[in-house]
Design an enzyme around this catalytic site. Structure first.
Site, PDB file in Angstrom:
ATOM      1  N   SER A   1    -114.678  50.726   6.268  1.00 12.81           N
ATOM      2  CA  SER A   1    -115.324  52.291   6.639  1.00 12.81           C
ATOM      3  C   SER A   1    -114.759  52.524   8.119  1.00 12.81           C
ATOM      4  O   SER A   1    -114.321  52.708   9.468  1.00 12.81           O
ATOM      5  CB  SER A   1    -116.461  51.125   8.136  1.00 12.81           C
ATOM      6  OG  SER A   1    -116.609  50.709   8.943  1.00 12.81           O
ATOM      7  N   CYS A   2    -114.182  54.026   7.514  1.00 10.50           N
ATOM      8  CA  CYS A   2    -112.991  54.588   8.156  1.00 10.50           C
ATOM      9  C   CYS A   2    -114.142  56.019   7.935  1.00 10.50           C
ATOM     10  O   CYS A   2    -115.048  57.023   7.555  1.00 10.50           O
ATOM     11  CB  CYS A   2    -112.161  54.925   6.787  1.00 10.50           C
ATOM     12  SG  CYS A   2    -111.441  53.142   6.877  1.00 10.50           S
ATOM     13  N   THR A   3    -112.938  57.234   8.674  1.00 14.58           N
ATOM     14  CA  THR A   3    -113.230  58.725   8.748  1.00 14.58           C
ATOM     15  C   THR A   3    -112.108  59.268   8.776  1.00 14.58           C
ATOM     16  O   THR A   3    -110.773  58.579   9.098  1.00 14.58           O
ATOM     17  CB  THR A   3    -114.210  59.032   9.569  1.00 14.58           C
ATOM     18  OG1 THR A   3    -115.215  58.005  10.660  1.00 14.58           O
ATOM     19  CG2 THR A   3    -113.945  60.243  10.133  1.00 14.58           C
TER      20      THR A   3
END
Length: 495
Positions: free
Chosen positions: A2-4
């Site tokens: 779960s990244c940005t």
């Protein structure tokens, strides 16, 4: 994962560089120790076998040296994650993205099938995924466009078991690739005057089929992408303007808590006056499904801007989990960008005003961005300081990763008391980072190419010496502050 992600085109950046950055976050409730290394091309395998999916792939000859940010512990594969190669091409992989049941029904993700569960008695590999992508692609590409082409061909041949977005950059271009189902993909070139925000959701919101199957100047895709889209009635447009996000992505309730608020905050920060972001008449809210994939910023973007938005916990809004004012029910409502379980932040910057061979910087931080500091590192090196690469299984103050984890956890527990120490730490480290670059760039410009490696390694060592000193001082300070907040503290001392 779960990244940005944020991508900044060369005409939107402060110095004409391309910049691609990503928070690499573990899933809820666990943490993945990371380190930084430089690969040895002479030791690179010519045959690859994935740990998770068991896919086997022959690799090209003549791999290039690369920086990687792999897992520090064995067990799930290398997960090289982000880096820059000798040709000064950067890659970050991956941003986990979303899809929908229409796509996944038409082209299912590839699953590992053990021999004892298959109809023919043979194991069927589960395709390629985040574990594999950087290792399979980055050592072998000389431009960002080549990165899209190589990864695209691998996806078509071997398939994937997950939905991912991948960024490539060189000194001229940035490309963003999104996987569609098990074997399909699309890619779009980031406009030079724009930045892109990506929050775990399929993001590309416009696509030119004519260009993708013609000159490929701005768009690329898998060979049968248009046929696939038409056959399964995936185009949902009413006006003929094809929107990949509507066709291939999701608009779930969970997106409005987990994904879209991050895009909203990044764009709200970098384009505060272009749109109305707050209130009942806002152009875009934290739960808007139509936040644009890319924006032209109101001013040119710096590394400090990238660090700020990727560290966000929605400060300045009612959604800040650390807020002491405003409605309590709003605090922590949305998933922070700078979340507790960030493993690392890497930003690859390819600079046009430096000689070829020493144009690339990799900015690196570990643990939660709200409390860490990052440093710029030259990538034209054969090794990196041990402080960045020595991450082990157990907590150690000899490791930048573990020190960053300790500072984050302690500072969160005593947020108000520790905030000033964190601000001083970030300013000291990041000011010195810029100072080191300002000192060594002129030296590199005056040097011959065979001197670059020695000079770059010296600069990195100097930067890490300051980093280690400032990190130790900050850990001391936040430990004292948080110790004084313990529930069993008492105001009176011995008589």
């Amino acid at each position: 994962m779960s990244c940005t992600t944020i991508l900044v085109g060369k005409n939107a950046s402060y110095d004409g560089s391309t910049m691609i950055a990503r928070n690499d976050d573990s899933g809820a409730g666990h943490y993945t120790p990371k380190k930084m290394i430089v690969s040895d091309p002479a030791a690179a395998p010519r045959h690859y076998r994935s740990v998770l999916s068991h896919v086997e792939i022959d690799l090209p000859d003549h791999p290039m040296r690369c920086t990687f940010v792999p897992n520090a512990l064995e067990g799930e594969g290398i997960w090289a994650a982000a880096g820059v190669n000798e040709a000064e091409v950067a890659m970050t992989a991956t941003e986990t993205i979303t899809s929908n049941e229409r796509v996944l029904g038409a082209d299912p993700l590839v699953n590992l099938i053990p021999a004892d569960q298959s109809t023919d008695g043979k194991e069927h590999a589960g395709g390629i995924g985040e574990e594999d992508l950087v290792m399979l692609v980055l050592p072998y590409i000389h431009t960002a466009r080549e990165g899209v082409e190589r990864l695209g061909s691998l996806l078509e041949e071997f398939g994937t078991y997950e939905m991912n977005g991948i960024a490539f950059s060189d000194v001229s271009e940035i490309w963003w690739l999104e996987t569609i189902g098990g074997h399909h993909w699309i890619a779009r070139r980031v406009p030079d005057n724009a930045y892109v925000v990506m929050p775990n959701q399929l993001g590309i919101d416009s696509f030119d089929w004519n260009d993708a199957f013609g000159e490929k100047k701005e768009y690329m895709c898998s060979a049968d992408m248009k046929e696939f889209t038409d056959r399964y009635h995936l185009d949902l447009s009413m006006d003929g303007m094809f929107n990949p996000r509507d066709a291939f992505g999701s608009h779930e309730d969970a997106d409005h808590v987990y994904n879209t608020p991050r895009a909203w905050y990044m764009a709200r920060t970098l384009n505060p006056h272009t749109f109305s972001w707050d209130g009942p008449d806002a152009d875009f809210s934290p739960e808007s499904d139509d936040i644009p994939w890319c924006f032209v910023p109101e001013k040119k973007i710096t590394p400090a801007d990238i660090k700020y938005v990727l560290s966000s916990h929605f400060q300045g809004t009612p959604y800040d989990p650390y807020a002491v004012y405003g409605p309590a029910e709003s605090r922590g409502k949305y998933r922070s960008i700078g979340i507790n379980r960030t493993d690392f932040l890497a930003m690859m910057q390819i600079r046009p005003d430096m000689p070829k061979g020493c144009r690339a910087l990799e900015w690196l931080a570990f643990a939660s961005n709200a409390f860490n500091a990052w440093i710029p590192l030259y990538t034209a090196v054969s090794t990196v300081p041990a402080y960045l690469s020595c991450t082990g299984k157990h907590v150690s103050t000899d490791s930048f990763y573990w020190n960053s984890r300790l500072i984050s956890a302690l500072s969160d527990a005593g947020f108000r008391k520790c905030q000033n120490h964190i601000e001083r730490y970030q300013l000291a480290v990041q000011s010195e980072g810029n100072a080191v670059i300002d000192r060594y760039d002129p030296v590199l410009k005056a040097a011959s190419p065979d001197e670059y490696e020695k000079i770059c390694e010296k600069a990195n060592s100097e930067m890490c010496a300051t980093l280690r000193e400032e990190t130790a001082k900050t850990l001391d300070a936040v430990l004292d502050e948080t110790s004084n907040l313990m529930k069993n503290c008492f105001a009176r001392s011995d008589a």
